[in-house]
Design a protein around this motif. Structure first.
Motif, PDB file in Angstrom:
ATOM      1  N   GLY A 792       0.824  -1.206   0.000  1.00  0.00           N
ATOM      2  CA  GLY A 792       0.000   0.000   0.000  1.00  0.00           C
ATOM      3  C   GLY A 792       0.853   1.249   0.000  1.00  0.00           C
ATOM      4  O   GLY A 792       0.592   2.233  -0.710  1.00  0.00           O
ATOM      5  N   LEU A 793       1.903   1.236   0.837  1.00  0.00           N
ATOM      6  CA  LEU A 793       2.826   2.359   0.868  1.00  0.00           C
ATOM      7  C   LEU A 793       3.537   2.540  -0.472  1.00  0.00           C
ATOM      8  O   LEU A 793       3.747   3.664  -0.951  1.00  0.00           O
ATOM      9  CB  LEU A 793       3.864   2.155   1.985  1.00  0.00           C
ATOM     10  N   LEU A 794       3.927   1.431  -1.097  1.00  0.00           N
ATOM     11  CA  LEU A 794       4.610   1.500  -2.388  1.00  0.00           C
ATOM     12  C   LEU A 794       3.702   2.097  -3.458  1.00  0.00           C
ATOM     13  O   LEU A 794       4.113   2.951  -4.265  1.00  0.00           O
ATOM     14  CB  LEU A 794       5.083   0.103  -2.789  1.00  0.00           C
ATOM     15  N   ASP A 856      14.673  -5.543   6.884  1.00  0.00           N
ATOM     16  CA  ASP A 856      15.839  -4.921   6.244  1.00  0.00           C
ATOM     17  C   ASP A 856      15.966  -5.497   4.840  1.00  0.00           C
ATOM     18  O   ASP A 856      16.675  -6.492   4.620  1.00  0.00           O
ATOM     19  CB  ASP A 856      17.087  -5.182   7.078  1.00  0.00           C
ATOM     20  N   PHE A 857      15.202  -4.871   3.899  1.00  0.00           N
ATOM     21  CA  PHE A 857      15.124  -5.385   2.541  1.00  0.00           C
ATOM     22  C   PHE A 857      15.545  -4.297   1.538  1.00  0.00           C
ATOM     23  O   PHE A 857      15.345  -3.101   1.770  1.00  0.00           O
ATOM     24  CB  PHE A 857      13.699  -5.826   2.203  1.00  0.00           C
ATOM     25  N   THR A 858      16.075  -4.744   0.422  1.00  0.00           N
ATOM     26  CA  THR A 858      16.232  -3.908  -0.773  1.00  0.00           C
ATOM     27  C   THR A 858      15.521  -4.609  -1.907  1.00  0.00           C
ATOM     28  O   THR A 858      15.568  -5.848  -2.008  1.00  0.00           O
ATOM     29  CB  THR A 858      17.713  -3.709  -1.124  1.00  0.00           C
ATOM     30  N   ALA A 859      14.851  -3.796  -2.764  1.00  0.00           N
ATOM     31  CA  ALA A 859      14.051  -4.378  -3.843  1.00  0.00           C
ATOM     32  C   ALA A 859      14.142  -3.502  -5.097  1.00  0.00           C
ATOM     33  O   ALA A 859      14.379  -2.295  -5.028  1.00  0.00           O
ATOM     34  CB  ALA A 859      12.606  -4.527  -3.385  1.00  0.00           C
ATOM     35  N   GLU A 888      14.606   1.594  -7.197  1.00  0.00           N
ATOM     36  CA  GLU A 888      15.089   0.658  -6.179  1.00  0.00           C
ATOM     37  C   GLU A 888      14.421   1.054  -4.861  1.00  0.00           C
ATOM     38  O   GLU A 888      14.250   2.254  -4.589  1.00  0.00           O
ATOM     39  CB  GLU A 888      16.611   0.716  -6.035  1.00  0.00           C
ATOM     40  N   ILE A 889      14.083   0.073  -4.109  1.00  0.00           N
ATOM     41  CA  ILE A 889      13.299   0.317  -2.882  1.00  0.00           C
ATOM     42  C   ILE A 889      14.081  -0.216  -1.695  1.00  0.00           C
ATOM     43  O   ILE A 889      14.629  -1.315  -1.722  1.00  0.00           O
ATOM     44  CB  ILE A 889      11.921  -0.386  -2.946  1.00  0.00           C
ATOM     45  N   SER A 890      14.102   0.583  -0.630  1.00  0.00           N
ATOM     46  CA  SER A 890      14.690   0.153   0.636  1.00  0.00           C
ATOM     47  C   SER A 890      13.560   0.060   1.656  1.00  0.00           C
ATOM     48  O   SER A 890      12.814   1.032   1.860  1.00  0.00           O
ATOM     49  CB  SER A 890      15.758   1.150   1.102  1.00  0.00           C
ATOM     50  N   LEU A 900       9.511   2.897   4.054  1.00  0.00           N
ATOM     51  CA  LEU A 900       9.800   2.679   2.640  1.00  0.00           C
ATOM     52  C   LEU A 900      10.592   3.877   2.091  1.00  0.00           C
ATOM     53  O   LEU A 900      10.256   5.030   2.344  1.00  0.00           O
ATOM     54  CB  LEU A 900       8.492   2.512   1.852  1.00  0.00           C
ATOM     55  N   SER A 901      11.654   3.591   1.325  1.00  0.00           N
ATOM     56  CA  SER A 901      12.441   4.632   0.636  1.00  0.00           C
ATOM     57  C   SER A 901      12.640   4.241  -0.822  1.00  0.00           C
ATOM     58  O   SER A 901      12.901   3.046  -1.113  1.00  0.00           O
ATOM     59  CB  SER A 901      13.808   4.802   1.296  1.00  0.00           C
TER      60      SER A 901
END
Length: 927
Positions: A792-794, A856-859, A888-890, A900-901
């Motif tokens: 939802g945030l994305l 702690d993810f990166t996508a 790219e998402i952190s 979310l970043s």
């Protein structure tokens, strides 16, 4: 059979008779002397006045007496005109024996002078002073002459056909003998001798009399201050005598003493004899005592003195004490017979007499006893000292009788007075025996030689009733008990050692008890020979907290070992169990307690296994630990085989469990919809080679190996509902105390839907979800990830960018995910994850902290992907990925509150966006 010892009363009677006989024989000898002397000097005496007798006459007298075998010695003989002949210090000496046998200070005889004129002699008066009877030296053990009878004094006057004995007394040992009264002279006349009969010799008579007198002296040493008086009388031409004998103490044997004994007898010659005996106190063997002893004996007419056996004897005594028991009284009637002796005995206990009829057959030397008795609590209290001495048993604690027990027994005894046949009946009312309350009991018993059989002991206690049969052989010591009836085994806990109580502890039986058929055999004092078989059946049993509707079993038991086989148990709610249980108990010498040393079980069961610890006695704690991981909605079906053996205060377990259930089941808190598993437990090792469970419509297959707290596990999920898997996992962690899991809404988790395939291989600690090391992969399909706050945030962030290329992405939709993963205790590491939807795709890697819930993810987001056409989609996605890989998402924060970043994939610069969390209510529908 040894000859019975003569009784003290018969001894006293014979002693008196022997004394009288010796006295009369001596008097006859003196009388002969007097008669001979009177014949020779009758005429001479009639004309003289108290003159000495000439020597030639004395010599002639001595010559005549010498012919009898003795010499007459005296200091002188004088005659008086009135017919008296006076012998001064007469003495009879036996040359053959070399000893004086009879002597006196003086002897006087008075004859009728008128009879001399007609050639006959009639003595009217006899006197003897200070006479004595001497046993010659050759007949005594000491080799010295011994005075056996002393102080012999006698005076008698003849009146017609009777003699009036003014006094006659003597002393034999310590016995003082006195005689007086009237005596018929026919009783002292010497029998006529036959012409060819040998002439009697006085020395020969002394040889016969002396040993008897010596024996009397020896027997009299048993008496203290004895005496004997005899009163003679003649009534209706019948001679009678009243005999009075007494002593302060009679020592019959070292352990039998009778104090203050008195004997009174009445005897009529050729007619009858009766005797009464009284003793103040009798001391008997084994510290037994009796007071006020009375005995009355009667002899039949015309039998005394030829037959000493009386026709009847009446005996009574008071305060009979034996081994601490005191009987108020004892009464006996004895009827001796020529063929059979009979007796009636009555013992008086406090309120309950015991009556016995005894018969003794003289020819066969066998006896019979007919006994009737009543035993009450007071009687048991009196018997208690004997029971405590012989068996160290307090019978007052053993039984409490509300009503007396009626007892009737008939016995036949052999020559050694051992029972050859006994038959007995007993009846009892309300009774308490070692804590067991009995309303009614009856018994029938027989004894045939060495075999004792109690054919039927019928018992009733409330609703309980049954029959017990007991057999016992005195030669082989084999004991056999048969039990048939319905009994509560806990009622007789006090009858057995503590192991019996431990076996039934916690069980509550119905009022009618348990229907039981038992056959028990053993050799007396050989518990290792115990052998028991039987069956048992009970309804409505409380089995240590388990309500049992019905239980059936067969029983086989050896010493401290019990086997319950063909066991069938129906519990409440249709729970069933069939199988076999064996257990062994033994005495622990350290604390002298019976303890369970081993238990073996083989069963099929649908019982609630959580109740097993309550059933399994001392292994309850270990059983509870084994069963602790298992929880269920309904008890599973279990096929069990177990062995638990005590070793150094610890039980070694070897258990196989096959568990099957089609309802909810949890293992260490992880819930499944069903379970089919095999578990092997070897002490602290648990091996689960196969476990199949259903979860969310899919199957979970697993194997596990546990050593202590260590767990090795391999699991595979096939088509398991993803939402259900999430909810199950959340439930597992919530039970472990995870605050995040506790705050999770189960409905939200279930709403994700989809299916998951997954594998995991790893190891860790039981009950510690953050201790595992391992890895696997998973694949999720047809899920609705729109409910995840992260997506939802994305979507909000992408919409905030207002990029023309992303106008078609009003929201992001994802339905598939897959990734390999590694579990490193509290960290789950995803190395190559993919999340796909119809218009976008995410490739991700990172970690999730199980304990802190930190992400702690990166996508990398690929927003232009299309997954609608299976064949064409891969060809189209390749150029689209190159064009659309612009983000790219952190991902940080927590699962419940993700951070979310966004970054430019080419420049790595942060892209500013103002995402707002979309409402759950406006998430798109699943396509």
């Amino acid at each position: 059979m040894s000859k019975p010892r003569k009784g003290p009363f018969r001894f006293a009677w014979r002693s008196a008779c022997q004394s009288c006989k010796a006295l009369f024989q001596w008097c006859y000898s003196v009388l002969v002397l007097l008669l001979v002397t009177a014949t020779v000097f009758a005429a001479y005496v009639a004309t003289l006045d108290d003159i000495p007798v000439p020597n030639f006459i004395i010599r002639e007298l001595q010559s005549q007496i010498r012919k009898k075998g003795v010499d007459l010695r005296m200091e002188g003989v004088r005659f008086q005109p009135n017919g008296r002949i006076i012998f001064e210090k007469p003495e009879l000496y036996s040359p053959e024996l070399g000893s004086t046998v009879v002597a006196a200070s003086s002897a006087v005889a008075k004859i009728k002078l008128s009879h001399l004129a007609f050639g006959s002699i009639s003595v009217d008066e006899l006197r003897l002073s200070s006479g004595r009877f001497v046993i010659p030296a050759m007949l005594t053990p000491s080799g010295e002459p011994t005075t056996a009878i002393r102080s012999i004094n006698f005076e008698a006057t003849r009146r017609g056909q009777r003699w009036n004995i003014d006094y006659a007394n003597c002393v034999i040992g310590d016995l003082k003998l006195a005689l007086s009264g009237q005596l018929d002279d026919s009783l002292i006349q010497l029998p006529k001798t036959k012409p060819d009969a040998p002439k009697p010799a006085i020395s020969q008579a002394i040889l016969k009399i002396a040993p008897k007198v010596a024996q009397v002296q020896k027997e009299l040493k048993r008496l203290d201050s004895p005496f004997c008086t005899i009163e003679l009388s003649v009534l209706d031409k019948q001679q009678s005598a009243e005999i009075h004998i007494g002593t302060k103490q009679l020592r019959v044997s070292p352990d039998i003493n009778i104090h203050n004994i008195v004997v009174r007898a009445q005897y009529t010659v050729d007619s009858q004899l009766s005797a009464k005996v009284y003793a103040h106190r009798a001391e008997l063997p084994r510290n037994s005592k009796a007071q006020n002893v009375h005995l009355h004996a009667n002899w039949p007419t015309n039998t005394p003195p030829k037959q000493l056996q009386p026709s009847s004897i009446h005996f009574s005594a008071t305060k009979l004490t034996h081994r601490g028991i005191t009987l108020p009284s004892l009464y006996a009637e004895v009827e001796p017979g020529t063929e059979t002796h009979r007796a009636n005995l009555q013992f008086s206990f406090p309120d309950r007499p015991i009556v016995a009829q005894v018969a003794y057959d003289i020819a066969t030397k066998t006896s019979s006893v007919d006994l009737t008795a009543q035993l009450d609590s007071a009687t048991l209290a009196m018997l208690n000292p004997i029971a405590q001495e012989l068996a160290q048993q307090d019978v007052t604690e053993l039984a409490n009788l509300e009503r007396a027990i009626d007892l009737h027994a008939v016995a036949e005894l052999d020559e050694a007075y051992k029972p050859s046949h006994v038959e007995a009946h007993a009846f009892a009312g309300p009774t308490s025996v070692l804590g067991a309350s009995i309303d009614y009991a009856s018994a029938h018993a027989t004894v045939e030689g060495p075999q004792i059989d109690i054919h039927s002991i019928r018992l009733r206690s409330g609703e309980q009733q049954g029959v017990i049969k007991i057999g016992y052989n005195l030669d082989t010591l084999l004991r056999r008990i048969l039990v048939e009836g319905s009994f509560d085994p806990t009622m007789i806990n006090g009858w057995f050692k503590p192991w019996w109580t431990a076996m039934w502890d916690g069980m509550t039986f119905p009022e009618e008890g348990m229907l039981t058929y038992l056959d028990s055999q053993a050799i007396f004092k050989r518990p290792d020979t115990v052998f028991v078989t039987g069956i048992a059946h009970v309804r409505d049993l409380d089995l240590r907290g388990i309500p049992v509707e019905e239980l059936r079993t067969r029983i086989f038991s050896l010493f401290h070992y019990v086997d319950l086989y063909e066991l069938e148990l129906d519990a409440a709610d249709g729970q069933l169990a069939i199988g076999e249980i064996q257990f062994h108990m033994d005495r622990d010498i350290r604390d002298e307690k019976d303890k369970l040393t081993g238990i073996w079980i083989e069963a099929l069961s649908t019982l609630d296994v959580k109740n097993a610890p309550n059933i399994l006695w001392e292994i309850a704690e270990e059983s509870a630990k084994i069963l602790e991981p298992y929880c269920y909605e309904l008890p599973p079906f279990i096929s069990a085989r177990s062995s638990s053996v005590r070793h150094q205060d610890k039980y070694l377990n070897d258990i196989d469990l096959q568990l099957e259930t089609e309802t909810g089941f949890t293992f260490y808190g992880f819930p499944f919809d069903s379970l089919d598993a095999f578990v092997h437990i070897d002490d602290d090792v648990i091996d689960i080679p196969r476990a199949e469970a259903y979860l969310g419509g899919g199957k979970v297959n697993a194997t596990a190996f546990i050593i202590g707290d260590g767990l090795e596990v391999e699991a595979q999920l096939d088509q398991v509902g993803f939402g259900q898997a999430l909810n199950a996992t959340n439930t597992y962690f919530a039970q472990d105390g995870s605050e995040t899991a506790e705050g999770m809404d189960p409905e939200r988790l279930l709403s994700f839907g989809g299916q998951i395939d997954a594998q995991f291989v790893g190891e860790g600690l039981l009950g510690d979800p953050v201790s595992f090391l391992g890895g696997g992969d998973f694949s999720i399909a047809e899920a609705d990830f729109g409910s995840f706050r992260l997506f939802g945030l994305l979507s909000s962030a992408i919409n905030a960018l207002n990029l023309p290329i992303l106008k078609h992405l009003t929201t992001l939709e994802f339905s598939r995910a897959k990734s390999p993963y590694q579990v490193e205790r509290d960290i789950v590491r995803f190395t190559d994850g993919e999340i796909d939807g119809p218009g976008a795709s995410i490739k991700t890697k990172g970690t999730y902290n199980i304990e802190t819930d930190v992400l702690d993810f990166t996508a990398r987001l690929f927003p232009l992907r299309n997954n609608k056409v299976p064949v064409i989609t891969p060809l189209l996605n390749l150029p689209l990925d190159l064009f659309s890989n612009i983000f790219e998402i952190s991902v940080g924060g927590t699962f419940g509150d993700p951070k979310l970043s966004l970054f430019n994939s080419n420049t790595k610069e942060r892209i500013e966006a103002d995402p707002t969390t979309p409402s759950r209510d406006h998430r798109p529908a699943r396509r």
